[in-house]
Design a protein around this motif. Structure first.
Motif, PDB file in Angstrom:
ATOM      1  N   GLN A  36       0.825  -1.207   0.000  1.00 45.50           N
ATOM      2  CA  GLN A  36       0.000   0.000   0.000  1.00 45.50           C
ATOM      3  C   GLN A  36       0.860   1.258   0.000  1.00 45.50           C
ATOM      4  O   GLN A  36       0.628   2.190  -0.787  1.00 45.50           O
ATOM      5  CB  GLN A  36      -0.928  -0.010   1.218  1.00 45.50           C
ATOM      6  CG  GLN A  36      -1.856   1.193   1.291  1.00 45.50           C
ATOM      7  CD  GLN A  36      -2.782   1.115   2.494  1.00 45.50           C
ATOM      8  OE1 GLN A  36      -2.680   0.204   3.323  1.00 45.50           O
ATOM      9  NE2 GLN A  36      -3.696   2.060   2.599  1.00 45.50           N
ATOM     10  N   MET A  67      -6.446  -1.088  -2.757  1.00 44.48           N
ATOM     11  CA  MET A  67      -6.956  -1.413  -1.434  1.00 44.48           C
ATOM     12  C   MET A  67      -8.459  -1.635  -1.445  1.00 44.48           C
ATOM     13  O   MET A  67      -8.986  -2.426  -0.657  1.00 44.48           O
ATOM     14  CB  MET A  67      -6.569  -0.315  -0.440  1.00 44.48           C
ATOM     15  CG  MET A  67      -5.075  -0.209  -0.184  1.00 44.48           C
ATOM     16  SD  MET A  67      -4.308  -1.799   0.296  1.00 44.48           S
ATOM     17  CE  MET A  67      -5.190  -2.129   1.838  1.00 44.48           C
ATOM     18  N   GLU A 103     -10.034  -4.985   0.127  1.00 48.21           N
ATOM     19  CA  GLU A 103     -11.026  -4.909   1.197  1.00 48.21           C
ATOM     20  C   GLU A 103     -12.375  -5.453   0.774  1.00 48.21           C
ATOM     21  O   GLU A 103     -13.197  -5.827   1.617  1.00 48.21           O
ATOM     22  CB  GLU A 103     -11.154  -3.453   1.662  1.00 48.21           C
ATOM     23  CG  GLU A 103      -9.897  -2.955   2.380  1.00 48.21           C
ATOM     24  CD  GLU A 103      -9.852  -1.444   2.542  1.00 48.21           C
ATOM     25  OE1 GLU A 103     -10.836  -0.781   2.124  1.00 48.21           O
ATOM     26  OE2 GLU A 103      -8.851  -0.933   3.075  1.00 48.21           O
TER      27      GLU A 103
END
Length: 268
Positions: free
Chosen positions: A153, A169, A173
């Motif tokens: 990240q 991300m 997620e």
């Protein structure tokens, strides 16, 4: 002896959280794959300082965990923080055990639910901990090749900006699991797809991936070809001053209009 029966289904995460919160050190012995996954996810989301914890498992359990990029990168994060150690042994107790300095939870499966026996008996805890500390000392270290998710990240943001970091991300997620390299749509494909959504050069994203240890440039190139064959991405040539033109990655508009549809593609 103080022993109580607990049902570990929806309450299992809370049980693990409480266990980690109360412990100075934790030894996890022979976790089943689902137990290992829940422990790692709970530890990853832990707000307070984590105790140092060790996982002693069969090679198959840890190898299976490493096949899921999301889980493996979370494990790598905990290892990178100096919080988690992984070791393997083939000579191990049948049930999953969670052992702290003053408590033992034995995890069993009854009627398709995780259930456990919790004990704070001093003699039992000391005996169990002593036994498996000896096994820990005789076991082999498990080496994980996946880079930590936090490093992925951070470096994506540094190299390419907030947009591509946010896209990556968002997928991580949203998806429950992403197969490791070699799967249908793995973490290399994910990086290429979000790069295409942001019109990044193939050279730049593959160099980034190789530098952080995600995959080699050759793997990025091979995966790019596979995504082209599936009609998910396109490329356009970008001239440079010296040498062959480089390739800019683009989403194929007929099949994949924007990054919001990537989670469905990743798990299709």
């Amino acid at each position: 002896m103080s022993t109580e029966s607990i049902t570990i289904d929806q309450e299992f995460t809370e049980t693990i959280h409480s266990f980690l919160d109360d412990a100075d050190t934790v030894l996890v012995v022979n976790p089943a794959p689902e137990v290992f996954q829940i422990i790692i996810q709970t530890a990853t989301q832990f707000d307070d300082d984590l105790p140092g914890f060790q996982v002693l498992a069969t090679p198959d359990v840890l190898k299976t965990g490493a096949e899921d990029f999301i889980l493996a990168s979370q494990v790598a994060d905990l290892i990178d923080r100096g919080t988690l150690e992984l070791r393997t042994t083939t000579d191990i107790a049948r049930n999953s055990l969670l052992v702290s300095d003053d408590e033992v939870i034995t995890v069993v499966t009854l009627e398709d639910k995780l259930t456990g026996l919790r004990s704070t008996d001093d003699d039992l805890v000391e005996n169990v901990r002593s036994t498996f500390e000896d096994e820990w000392n005789d076991s082999e270290t498990f080496t994980l090749r996946t880079p930590p998710l936090s490093r992925i990240q951070e470096t994506l943001g540094e190299e390419f900006g907030d947009a591509i970091e946010g896209d990556f991300m968002m997928i991580v997620e949203s998806a429950e699991t992403i197969p490791e390299e070699g799967g249908d749509l793995d973490e290399v494909a994910l990086a290429l797809l979000v790069a295409a959504n942001n019109e990044v050069l193939l050279y730049d994203i593959s160099k980034w991936g190789e530098d952080i240890g995600l995959a080699s440039k050759a793997t990025f190139s091979r995966t790019k070809t596979q995504l082209e064959d599936r009609g998910l991405i396109e490329t356009e040539k970008v001239p440079i001053d010296v040498g062959r033109p480089r390739l800019r990655l683009l989403l194929a508009s007929d099949e994949l209009e924007d990054v919001d549809s990537l989670p469905d593609q990743m798990t299709a």
